[in-house]
Structure formats: C-alpha cells, structure tokens
Design a protein around this motif. Structure first.
Motif, PDB file in Angstrom:
ATOM      1  N   TYR A   1      -9.215 -14.042  34.788  1.00 41.52           N
ATOM      2  CA  TYR A   1     -10.665 -13.912  34.692  1.00 41.52           C
ATOM      3  C   TYR A   1     -11.339 -14.590  35.880  1.00 41.52           C
ATOM      4  CZ  TYR A   1     -10.798 -11.940  29.950  1.00 41.52           C
ATOM      5  OH  TYR A   1     -10.690 -11.112  28.857  1.00 41.52           O
ATOM      6  N   ILE A   2     -10.774 -15.727  36.329  1.00 36.59           N
ATOM      7  CA  ILE A   2     -11.347 -16.424  37.488  1.00 36.59           C
ATOM      8  C   ILE A   2     -11.126 -15.617  38.758  1.00 36.59           C
ATOM      9  CG2 ILE A   2     -11.203 -18.512  38.899  1.00 36.59           C
ATOM     10  CD1 ILE A   2     -10.272 -19.998  36.360  1.00 36.59           C
ATOM     11  N   ASP A   3      -9.918 -15.144  38.958  1.00 31.36           N
ATOM     12  CA  ASP A   3      -9.571 -14.420  40.182  1.00 31.36           C
ATOM     13  C   ASP A   3     -10.397 -13.161  40.353  1.00 31.36           C
ATOM     14  OD1 ASP A   3      -7.683 -16.360  40.641  1.00 31.36           O
ATOM     15  OD2 ASP A   3      -5.991 -15.172  39.899  1.00 31.36           O
ATOM     16  N   ASN A   4     -10.802 -12.543  39.249  1.00 29.64           N
ATOM     17  CA  ASN A   4     -11.562 -11.295  39.325  1.00 29.64           C
ATOM     18  C   ASN A   4     -13.065 -11.519  39.219  1.00 29.64           C
ATOM     19  OD1 ASN A   4      -9.639  -8.694  39.177  1.00 29.64           O
ATOM     20  ND2 ASN A   4      -8.691 -10.377  38.052  1.00 29.64           N
ATOM     21  N   GLY A   5     -13.490 -12.765  39.240  1.00 30.39           N
ATOM     22  CA  GLY A   5     -14.918 -13.053  39.249  1.00 30.39           C
ATOM     23  C   GLY A   5     -15.600 -12.901  37.911  1.00 30.39           C
ATOM     24  N   GLU A   6     -14.831 -12.784  36.826  1.00 33.49           N
ATOM     25  CA  GLU A   6     -15.439 -12.667  35.500  1.00 33.49           C
ATOM     26  C   GLU A   6     -15.891 -14.026  34.971  1.00 33.49           C
ATOM     27  OE1 GLU A   6     -16.154  -9.789  34.190  1.00 33.49           O
ATOM     28  OE2 GLU A   6     -15.203  -8.814  35.900  1.00 33.49           O
ATOM     29  N   LEU A   7     -15.256 -15.077  35.453  1.00 29.04           N
ATOM     30  CA  LEU A   7     -15.650 -16.439  35.111  1.00 29.04           C
ATOM     31  C   LEU A   7     -15.588 -17.286  36.375  1.00 29.04           C
ATOM     32  CD1 LEU A   7     -13.616 -17.085  31.819  1.00 29.04           C
ATOM     33  CD2 LEU A   7     -16.085 -16.749  31.968  1.00 29.04           C
ATOM     34  N   SER A   8     -16.544 -18.187  36.516  1.00 36.08           N
ATOM     35  CA  SER A   8     -16.484 -19.150  37.604  1.00 36.08           C
ATOM     36  C   SER A   8     -15.528 -20.278  37.226  1.00 36.08           C
ATOM     37  CB  SER A   8     -17.877 -19.714  37.887  1.00 36.08           C
ATOM     38  OG  SER A   8     -18.305 -20.521  36.788  1.00 36.08           O
ATOM     39  N   GLU A   9     -15.204 -21.118  38.197  1.00 38.55           N
ATOM     40  CA  GLU A   9     -14.357 -22.273  37.902  1.00 38.55           C
ATOM     41  C   GLU A   9     -15.020 -23.174  36.867  1.00 38.55           C
ATOM     42  OE1 GLU A   9     -11.385 -22.937  38.857  1.00 38.55           O
ATOM     43  OE2 GLU A   9     -10.971 -21.726  40.638  1.00 38.55           O
ATOM     44  N   ALA A  10     -16.337 -23.342  36.977  1.00 36.85           N
ATOM     45  CA  ALA A  10     -17.058 -24.182  36.019  1.00 36.85           C
ATOM     46  C   ALA A  10     -17.022 -23.562  34.624  1.00 36.85           C
ATOM     47  CB  ALA A  10     -18.500 -24.395  36.477  1.00 36.85           C
ATOM     48  N   ASP A  11     -17.215 -22.217  34.548  1.00 32.77           N
ATOM     49  CA  ASP A  11     -17.136 -21.535  33.252  1.00 32.77           C
ATOM     50  C   ASP A  11     -15.748 -21.705  32.643  1.00 32.77           C
ATOM     51  OD1 ASP A  11     -19.748 -20.605  33.331  1.00 32.77           O
ATOM     52  OD2 ASP A  11     -19.194 -18.730  34.325  1.00 32.77           O
ATOM     53  N   ALA A  12     -14.720 -21.557  33.477  1.00 34.37           N
ATOM     54  CA  ALA A  12     -13.346 -21.672  32.985  1.00 34.37           C
ATOM     55  C   ALA A  12     -13.066 -23.072  32.449  1.00 34.37           C
ATOM     56  CB  ALA A  12     -12.367 -21.317  34.099  1.00 34.37           C
ATOM     57  N   ALA A  13     -13.629 -24.064  33.103  1.00 30.25           N
ATOM     58  CA  ALA A  13     -13.453 -25.431  32.610  1.00 30.25           C
ATOM     59  C   ALA A  13     -14.097 -25.595  31.240  1.00 30.25           C
ATOM     60  CB  ALA A  13     -14.052 -26.423  33.610  1.00 30.25           C
ATOM     61  N   ARG A  14     -15.245 -24.976  31.045  1.00 33.42           N
ATOM     62  CA  ARG A  14     -15.906 -25.055  29.738  1.00 33.42           C
ATOM     63  C   ARG A  14     -15.132 -24.262  28.692  1.00 33.42           C
ATOM     64  NH1 ARG A  14     -20.388 -23.033  28.697  1.00 33.42           N
ATOM     65  NH2 ARG A  14     -20.791 -21.713  30.520  1.00 33.42           N
ATOM     66  N   VAL A  15     -14.503 -23.154  29.084  1.00 38.50           N
ATOM     67  CA  VAL A  15     -13.660 -22.400  28.150  1.00 38.50           C
ATOM     68  C   VAL A  15     -12.559 -23.303  27.609  1.00 38.50           C
ATOM     69  CG1 VAL A  15     -11.934 -20.569  27.984  1.00 38.50           C
ATOM     70  CG2 VAL A  15     -14.129 -20.096  29.057  1.00 38.50           C
ATOM     71  N   GLN A  16     -11.919 -24.054  28.491  1.00 38.48           N
ATOM     72  CA  GLN A  16     -10.844 -24.930  28.046  1.00 38.48           C
ATOM     73  C   GLN A  16     -11.370 -26.072  27.185  1.00 38.48           C
ATOM     74  OE1 GLN A  16      -7.672 -25.856  30.897  1.00 38.48           O
ATOM     75  NE2 GLN A  16      -8.664 -24.491  32.365  1.00 38.48           N
ATOM     76  N   GLN A  17     -12.584 -26.519  27.468  1.00 36.06           N
ATOM     77  CA  GLN A  17     -13.161 -27.619  26.709  1.00 36.06           C
ATOM     78  C   GLN A  17     -13.679 -27.164  25.350  1.00 36.06           C
ATOM     79  OE1 GLN A  17     -16.428 -29.534  28.698  1.00 36.06           O
ATOM     80  NE2 GLN A  17     -16.826 -30.948  27.020  1.00 36.06           N
ATOM     81  N   GLU A  18     -14.378 -26.026  25.316  1.00 39.06           N
ATOM     82  CA  GLU A  18     -15.050 -25.585  24.097  1.00 39.06           C
ATOM     83  C   GLU A  18     -14.188 -24.673  23.240  1.00 39.06           C
ATOM     84  OE1 GLU A  18     -18.970 -24.016  24.835  1.00 39.06           O
ATOM     85  OE2 GLU A  18     -19.348 -25.406  26.487  1.00 39.06           O
ATOM     86  N   GLY A  19     -13.178 -24.038  23.817  1.00 36.08           N
ATOM     87  CA  GLY A  19     -12.304 -23.162  23.049  1.00 36.08           C
ATOM     88  C   GLY A  19     -13.042 -21.967  22.476  1.00 36.08           C
ATOM     89  N   ARG A  20     -12.718 -21.605  21.224  1.00 37.73           N
ATOM     90  CA  ARG A  20     -13.268 -20.385  20.625  1.00 37.73           C
ATOM     91  C   ARG A  20     -14.755 -20.504  20.331  1.00 37.73           C
ATOM     92  NH1 ARG A  20     -13.027 -19.587  14.975  1.00 37.73           N
ATOM     93  NH2 ARG A  20     -11.936 -17.606  15.311  1.00 37.73           N
ATOM     94  N   ARG A  21     -15.343 -21.696  20.431  1.00 37.10           N
ATOM     95  CA  ARG A  21     -16.787 -21.860  20.221  1.00 37.10           C
ATOM     96  C   ARG A  21     -17.555 -21.859  21.542  1.00 37.10           C
ATOM     97  NH1 ARG A  21     -17.439 -26.489  15.625  1.00 37.10           N
ATOM     98  NH2 ARG A  21     -19.580 -25.692  15.641  1.00 37.10           N
ATOM     99  N   TYR A  22     -16.879 -21.458  22.598  1.00 35.26           N
ATOM    100  CA  TYR A  22     -17.479 -21.406  23.938  1.00 35.26           C
ATOM    101  C   TYR A  22     -18.715 -20.511  23.953  1.00 35.26           C
ATOM    102  CZ  TYR A  22     -17.895 -19.519  28.727  1.00 35.26           C
ATOM    103  OH  TYR A  22     -18.360 -19.080  29.948  1.00 35.26           O
ATOM    104  N   SER A  23     -19.741 -20.952  24.680  1.00 37.76           N
ATOM    105  CA  SER A  23     -20.932 -20.137  24.895  1.00 37.76           C
ATOM    106  C   SER A  23     -21.111 -19.918  26.386  1.00 37.76           C
ATOM    107  CB  SER A  23     -22.175 -20.819  24.326  1.00 37.76           C
ATOM    108  OG  SER A  23     -23.342 -20.070  24.650  1.00 37.76           O
TER     109      SER A  23
END
Length: 704
Positions: free
Chosen positions: A213-235
């Motif tokens: 998702y990061i490599d294809n520009g669907e998520l930024s590095e910052a978004d990806a970090a929040r995905v790992q932090q927030e998990g399935r409740r990510y916004s």
C-alpha cells in the motif's frame, strides 16, 4: 412489526439494526456499532433498491435513491408499525422496489394520555436520551403527540463520533368519518467521516501487504505508522473537523375522509427540506482543480496548496399523494384502490473553499463548482383484490410511472454533468392465494418493476456519457404458509408459524456495484445485460404459554450475472475489458443468511433473549475472487429487559443489550479497486468496515 416489537429491540441503534433478525437482511455500520451511518441490504440489494416510505410519503433521496436514516435519529421511537415487503411488492409511492419495501407508519392514535422517557448508556461513550408525550383524545376529537431525542457516541472506530438530534410532533383531529393529522419531524446530524473504511493490512496485520500500500501511494509512511498503531480501529482522517453536517425537516398533512358506506379517500401533502455540508481537509491540491491561478512568490511558481473545502447540498422535495378506496359494505370479498402521486425534487450541489494555505485569487467562501438538479416523478396505479371462491383469492395491480430528471452545471472535478433523462414505466402485478385448510395457504405472484439510474450513474461517467440504462425486474414469488394456535398441541397458549417462500428475480440491465466508491462513499455501478437472483426463504416461529419462543429465518440464494466481462485498469487508468464473458456472482450477495431469536420469560416481567446471526461470504466486486471478498461471519447478541411497576409511575423498565457476545472480529462491508504496478503486475487494494467487538448498551425507561 408493531410498536411493541420495535421497542424491545430499540436501545438507540439505527433502524436497520432493529430489522437485523428479519429474513434476508444484512446490516452494517461505518462507525462499527450501529450509530451514525448504517446500511441495510435485503436479498443482496442495498437501500438504493429498497423503497422506503413514512406514512406513504417517499423517504428515498430522489437522486441517489438511498434512505439516509442518520438524518432521522431515533425515528424508531415514533413508529407505530413497520412492514418489510420483500421483492417488488404492491404499487405505492416513491421509487421502485428492487429488493424490498419498508413501509413505516406513525399515524396511529393513542387514546390515553402518556409520558415516557428512554435513556441509554453504553460502550464507546454512547448515549441516548428522549422524552415523549401524548395528550390522548381530548374532547373526543383532538390529540397531540411529541418527542425530543439526542443520540451521541464516540463510535467504535477511532474518530468516528456522531452527535444526532431529532424531534417529532403530531397534531390531529378526528370525527366519525374524518381524520386530519399534521406531522412534523426533523433530524440534525454531525458525524465524523468514517466512510473510507480501513485498509486490509489494518485487519490482517500483514506488514508485507502494508508495504504494498505504501509503495503504490495508497498510504503514506505516516498513515502506515498509524495503521500499525491503531489496527482495525484505524481512521484515515485526522483533520479535527472532517465531519458531515446535515439537517432534514419533514412536514406532512394527512386527510382520511369517509365517502358514504363504500368509499373513502386518503390524501397527503408533504414537504421535505434538506441542507448541509461535509468538510474536508485536502492536501497538496492543484490550484487548477479549483479554478484558481497559480501563486508566484519571488521567482517561484507554486501550483499546489493545502486547503479545506465544504461540499453542500441544498434541496426541497414536495408533492402530494392520494388513494381512493372502494369496499362494499355488503360484500367483503372485493375491494379496490385507485391512487397516485406527484412529487418534485430540486437540489443544488456546490463546493466552497473556506481556508487555503495559499489563497491565490480566491475570496472568502470561494465557490469552485455548482450544479443544480430537478426531478419530477408522478405515478398512477389501480389495484383490486377479489375473493373468487371461498378458498381462492386473486389480485391485480397496474402502475404507470413517469420521471423527468435534469442536471445543469459542473461537478467538483470540473466535469460537465449536464443531463437530460426521461423515463416512462408500466409495471403490472398479479397474484393469487389459495387456502388449503384452516391456517394453511398457498400463494403465488408475478410482478414487473422498473427504475431509473441514480445520480452517480450519470455524474461519475465521462462528460456527456448518459449510457446508463434503466433497470427492469421480473419477480416471481410463490410459497406456503402455516399458522396454528392450539392449546392441546404443546401446552396452553401454544403458537406455531411457518413459511417457505421461493423467489426468482430476473433482471435486465441491472446496475450492479463494481466494488469501487466515489469520493463520498457512493458505490460505482455498471449495467449488466442479464442477471438473476433466486432462492428460498424459510421462516418459523414457535411459542409456548408466552414463557418461551423461538423464531428462525434462513435464506439460501443464488445470485448470478450472465455473460459478464470483468474490467481492470492499467497504469494510466485505462479500462481493460475481459475478452471472454463468464457467469459470476453478483457483488455483496451472500448465498446464505440466517437469523435466530430464542426468548424466554423465566419469571414475571423478566425477558431474556439470545439473537444469533450468520452471513456467508460476500464478494466486493463481480470477479468472485476470494482475494476481494468479505469472510463469512456469525454474531451472537444477548438482551434482557425487566419491568417493575411501582406506585408512583406506571412502569420502570431496565434493559441490557450485549452485542457480539463471543467477541468476534469481523467486517460487514467493504470495497475494492486495483491497477498494475510499475512491473505490470495487477495490484488489489481492499478497504473494509470493521464491526465492534463485544460491547453493551444499558437502558432505563420510565412510563408515566
């Protein structure tokens, strides 16, 4: 469903969740816990194909065909009865029913004065508070009813809060042959946007997929970090006012008048006023996309800016309905109705810039797009039922419906969305019922339904492309009903009901979801020449002495598109169409859905219930690919209500609803899209809407 049945289920969740145990129903919630934006599907058809009316007045949005019940929070507390009619159903007002009709009534008259208050608190800081009152019948002729409600929640998903307020007011006059009633109800909602869902790696925890998702520009590095932090409740959103704000005011005037012994007429005038916006933070946007000039600072030319915009809707929906009914007083074997409606909808769509890092040549509230839409819809119908023989009854129903739909202006992408669409539909229906024996019936019906495309079917296509076609449905229904109340069967006050219903819904040019969404979460759709849904719906109910009861529904269905050609996109977003057609499963159409409620009363005034729901696999698009699907899920809920009747009030009722008792992590909705990466390999990106793990709602209700 009666008022009492709805009240048993009503802890403040949206109306679709109160219908979750009815046949062929699948519900989901953007915020995860049933408050805020929710959706209902019946027989795999979303609410854009479900004709919803309130007191015979259309509720579906004239352009999107959706019924946005978030605009009418706590509506269930004012409903006197509700009917779900699967399939095309009988002719009525509003859009065509392609999956079902949901007919809501608030018109009953409570002859005794009352006062009530319902209060709920639960997980995710969820609150519901309302007060209701009624004067009963005053002077034998007049009555007034009212309700004030507020529902608020933080939501299961992070930053998915809702703040919902509503009121209901009715004043009526009745005489021997006359009933006149004015009704006003309104809702105002502010919801933090959760309609993007969460990326698949937030569900699976797959870091390799997250990197994709990061490599294809669907998520930024910052978004990806929040995905790992927030998990399935990510916004996805972090801007503090990324909210949807909308108010909808409804006004209805109803008249029922007897005309002698055999005739009566029902008529209504209505006005719905809707207005509101959703606010977005937009990063690194081109000035040209907003009709603004580039900014020159020194020798540097700046072509992009961060900004905040608001997209507005401002609309009116008004018209009238009537029905003339004939029922001979000396012949209860025949009755007939002639009815119709005229409705008009006007809607302004526009966007404003309220802040920009670089203002360019913009002004305060700079308007960067505008289009207006007008839709006129009128229909007439006639239907009759005739008990031909003591055991055989038949009915016939004919409807003509005409639609004129015009759009002028440009959309937010500066695409000219000018549209001129005209449709005239003829929808015949017929059926028969045969009594095999006391409490046993066979029935069959055939109906044709047709409906026009929705707004996005025009506006999300290239400029000038009006190739979206109207849909046609031929619906055959047939089945068997058994009803028996027999004290000698299982014990005193025993009741048994069973129904087996077969359906075959044959479509021409059905508009099916591709699995993609536009920028406001609306499903993108395409016409398919031939498709069908067929299956059986089994429902059963058994109760003994009002102490214990079991109700069950099971739907088994096959939902197919014939000669389907899948579409993928290359790196330039150019569509590539499959060379060979194939038969495939319609998106968002589970093959098996079941619901079961076991309810008991171990002691007086204490009722316990277990509610179990299962939904089989659903595909996010029409490829029938496991990689783009929603896994099957099962959910168990528990409900308890206990009523006490002290001397100082009529009743105090304590309630508890525990949702997802088994603490399952599941998703109930999603979308997908894909394109090849730099190496030419096709990449798939799935986004899902996780539903809440174990959570509770506790209530206290007081009746005066």
């Amino acid at each position: 469903m009666s008022r009492e049945e709805l009240n048993k289920r009503n802890f403040g969740q949206d109306l679709p969740y109160l219908l979750d145990q009815t046949p062929s129903v699948v519900v989901n919630s953007d915020a995860g816990a049933g408050v805020g934006y929710t959706d209902i599907r019946i027989r795999g058809t979303s609410n854009t194909g479900i004709n919803m009316t309130i007191n015979g007045v259309p509720l579906n949005d004239a352009e999107s065909h959706g019924s946005f019940l978030v605009n009418l929070p706590d509506l269930a507390s004012s409903i006197s009865s509700l009917q779900v009619q699967r399939g095309v159903g009988t002719s009525q007002n509003g859009g065509a029913a392609f999956g079902a009709s949901i007919n809501i009534s608030t018109l009953d008259n409570r002859r005794e004065a009352y006062g009530e208050s319902q209060n709920t608190y639960g997980s995710f800081n969820t609150w519901k508070n309302n007060v209701q009152f009624g004067t009963g019948l005053l002077g034998g002729h007049f009555m007034v009813d009212g309700r004030l409600s507020r529902i608020a929640t933080d939501g299961y998903m992070n930053r998915a809060s809702s703040d919902l307020k509503s009121y209901y007011f009715a004043a009526g006059y009745q005489a021997k042959n006359t009933l006149l009633k004015f009704i006003a109800f309104s809702g105002r909602e502010k919801t933090y946007q959760a309609w993007n869902g969460v990326p698949e790696p937030a569900i699976t925890g797959n870091r390799a997929l997250l990197q994709q998702y990061i490599d294809n520009g669907e998520l930024s590095e910052a978004d990806a970090a929040r995905v790992q932090q927030e998990g399935r409740r990510y916004s996805y959103y972090t801007y503090d006012n990324q909210t949807d704000n909308y108010q909808q005011n409804h006004y209805q005037l109803h008249l029922t008048q007897g005309l002698g012994q055999d005739w009566n007429i029902g008529a209504a005038l209505h006005l719905t006023r809707g207005f509101g916006y959703y606010e977005n933070y937009r990063a690194n946007r081109r000035f040209s996309d907003y009709n603004l000039a580039n900014v020159v600072i020194g020798g540097d030319t700046i072509t992009r800016t961060n900004l905040v915009d608001r997209k507005w809707l401002d609309n009116y929906f008004y018209g009238g309905t009537f029905a003339l009914n004939y029922q001979p007083h000396d012949n209860d074997r025949f009755q007939a109705t002639v009815g119709g409606a005229w409705n008009r909808f006007t809607n302004d769509h526009y966007g404003e810039i309220i802040w920009a890092q670089y203002a360019s040549n913009s002004t305060i509230g700079q308007r960067y797009y505008f289009n207006d839409a007008t839709k006129t819809d009128y229909n007439a119908y006639a239907r009759a039922t005739w008990q031909v023989l003591p055991k055989l009854g038949v009915y016939g129903d004919l409807q003509v419906r005409h639609i004129e739909y015009d759009i002028d202006g440009v959309e937010d992408d500066q695409n000219d969305v000018t549209t001129r669409a005209r449709y005239t539909f003829f929808n015949p229906k017929a059926g028969a019922t045969y009594a095999l024996a006391e409490g046993q019936q066979l029935y069959a019906s055939f109906a044709i339904g047709q409906r026009e495309p929705v707004r996005s079917d025009f506006t999300d296509r290239p400029a000038g492309d009006q190739s979206a076609k109207a849909e046609r449905l031929e619906d055959f229904e047939g089945g068997y009903r058994f009803t028996r109340s027999d004290a000698s069967l299982l014990g005193p006050k025993t009741s048994l009901r069973f129904e087996a219903n077969y359906f075959y819904m044959n479509y021409r040019d059905q508009l099916v979801a591709t699995g993609q969404l536009n920028d406001v979460g609306t499903a993108l759709r395409t016409n398919v020449a031939r498709s069908y849904r067929t299956g059986v719906e089994l429902t059963g109910f058994a109760s003994a002495d009002d102490k214990i009861s079991l109700s069950s529904t099971l739907t088994l269905s096959r939902n197919r598109i014939l000669d389907y050609r899948n579409v993928i996109y290359d790196e330039n977003y150019t569509p590539i169409v499959d060379a060979q057609p194939r038969t495939t499963t319609i998106s968002y159409s589970p093959a098996a859905v079941s619901a079961h409620t076991l309810e008991g009363q171990p002691v007086k005034n204490l009722r316990l219930a277990l509610l179990y729901k299962t939904v089989s696999r659903q595909y996010l698009d029409n490829s029938a690919s496991l990689e783009r699907s929603i896994k099957p899920y099962q959910v168990l809920d528990f409900r308890v209500r206990y009523a006490i009747r002290p001397t100082f009030v009529k009743e105090i009722e304590l309630g508890l609803l525990v949702n997802n008792v088994l603490n399952r992590e599941y998703v109930a909705n999603g979308y997908t899209y894909g394109y090849p990466d730099a190496t030419g390999r096709q990449q798939t990106f799935n986004w899902y809407f996780p539903q809440a793990t174990r959570n509770f709602l506790a209530s206290v209700g007081v009746k005066f």
